[in-house]
Design an enzyme around this catalytic site. Structure first.
Site, mmCIF file in Angstrom:
data_model
loop_
_atom_site.group_PDB
_atom_site.id
_atom_site.type_symbol
_atom_site.label_atom_id
_atom_site.label_comp_id
_atom_site.label_asym_id
_atom_site.label_seq_id
_atom_site.Cartn_x
_atom_site.Cartn_y
_atom_site.Cartn_z
ATOM 1 C CG ASP A 139 -1.978 -0.904 1.242
ATOM 2 O OD1 ASP A 139 -2.427 -1.843 0.329
ATOM 3 O OD2 ASP A 139 -2.133 -1.892 1.773
ATOM 4 C CB THR A 140 0.274 4.489 -1.273
ATOM 5 O OG1 THR A 140 -0.049 4.398 -2.289
ATOM 6 C CG2 THR A 140 1.215 5.750 -1.279
#
Length: 314
Positions: A139-140
């Site tokens: 995930d970012t």
């Protein structure tokens, strides 16, 4: 019109493949394009659930700006920051450290892949025909280790090893709330809500839900917070974040599944979650990759690790 020639070792859903190629699209716009007959698979309109495979042709009848494409006088990655923190590299693969807040890929100007490409470009090692490709994602807001393949055989080896749980992935995180018991293996079932971009954890199986297994061990506690080591047994979307939130211990800094009041109070912009360790199996059948047998890679412990031990983050 954009024409795509599918290059994938394993069958993948049409919607997933298109969103990986054009992250700017979004699921809503993708569904609208299909309804308007603007997506053709091998010359025919097909449901987004159709699985595409190597050699298929997809035509997307949308404008470049709808797809998030912009003209460029040179390689797009040149707008990214210089360099990337490469932990390990050989002729087949790379192990790279992704900072929190940097997407692994997509239309953004600065992504992990673009940083890697730019570093190779600056070192006169970039080859557009042999670009490293992602074998899994973070995930970012999550930091840590990501595996990249430098050729098709390495991509097959890495994706297969990940799929068959032969590569062990260990994370460090801070939760808002102390888990009880302090160590456990959580079992559940995960469903996706693609419309809202979230997942939900169920205790019992349900049609379309996938089994998830997450093991955690508490390293230390500090006030309301707990520092955990987490072994990702299965690797699903948002698994660690959603699974820990489901037992009342969301990850600090997680705006999607966490406690936003606590996140603001403690000034956590990104989730305190780090893919800290990647361990390859002790035995590897393919002789080409036998040198990776038993190798374990780490990134430096994240900033919150020592603060929890010292009790300065509470």
């Amino acid at each position: 019109m954009q024409e795509l020639h599918v290059k994938s070792l394993l069958p993948v859903r049409l919607d997933k493949y298109l969103m990986e190629q054009y992250p700017h699209l979004g699921l809503g716009r993708l569904n609208k394009a299909l309804r308007e007959n603007k997506i053709k698979l091998n010359g025919k309109k097909q449901p987004l659930s159709t699985r595409v495979q190597n050699g298929d042709t997809i035509r997307v009848y949308l404008l470049d700006d709808q797809l998030g494409l912009t003209p460029s006088d040179g390689p797009e990655f040149l707008s990214a920051r210089s360099g990337a923190d490469i932990i390990y590299e050989n002729s087949d693969l790379m192990v790279v450290n992704k900072p929190a807040g940097i997407p692994v890929d997509g239309p953004e100007a600065d992504t992990l892949l673009k940083r890697v490409f730019r570093r190779l470009y600056e070192e006169s090692r970039y080859d557009a025909a042999q670009e490293p490709r992602l074998c899994h994602r973070l995930d970012t807001g999550t930091s840590g280790l990501v595996l990249l393949a430098k050729n098709a055989e390495a991509e097959h080896f890495l994706t297969d090893a990940i799929k068959n749980r032969q590569i062990r992935k260990t994370y460090l995180c801070v939760t808002f709330g102390r888990p009880v018991p302090p160590a456990a293996t959580l079992h559940g079932f995960l469903t996706k809500d693609s419309l809202h971009g979230v997942v939900r954890v169920l205790e019992a199986p349900k049609s379309g839900a996938k089994e998830i297994i997450t093991a955690y061990d508490t390293i230390a506690v500090s006030g309301r917070l707990a520092l955990l080591k987490v072994d990702l047994i299965t690797g699903r979307t948002h698994q660690i974040r959603a699974h820990l939130a489901s037992i009342g211990c969301p990850i600090l800094g997680d705006s999607k599944y966490g406690n936003n009041a606590a996140n603001r109070e403690l000034k956590c912009k990104y989730q305190a979650l780090c893919a800290w360790e990647l361990a390859f199996p002790k035995k590897i059948a393919n002789p080409r990759f036998s040198a990776m047998a038993g190798k374990t890679f780490y990134v430096p412990k994240p900033w919150y690790y020592q603060q929890i031990l010292d009790g300065t983050l509470r």
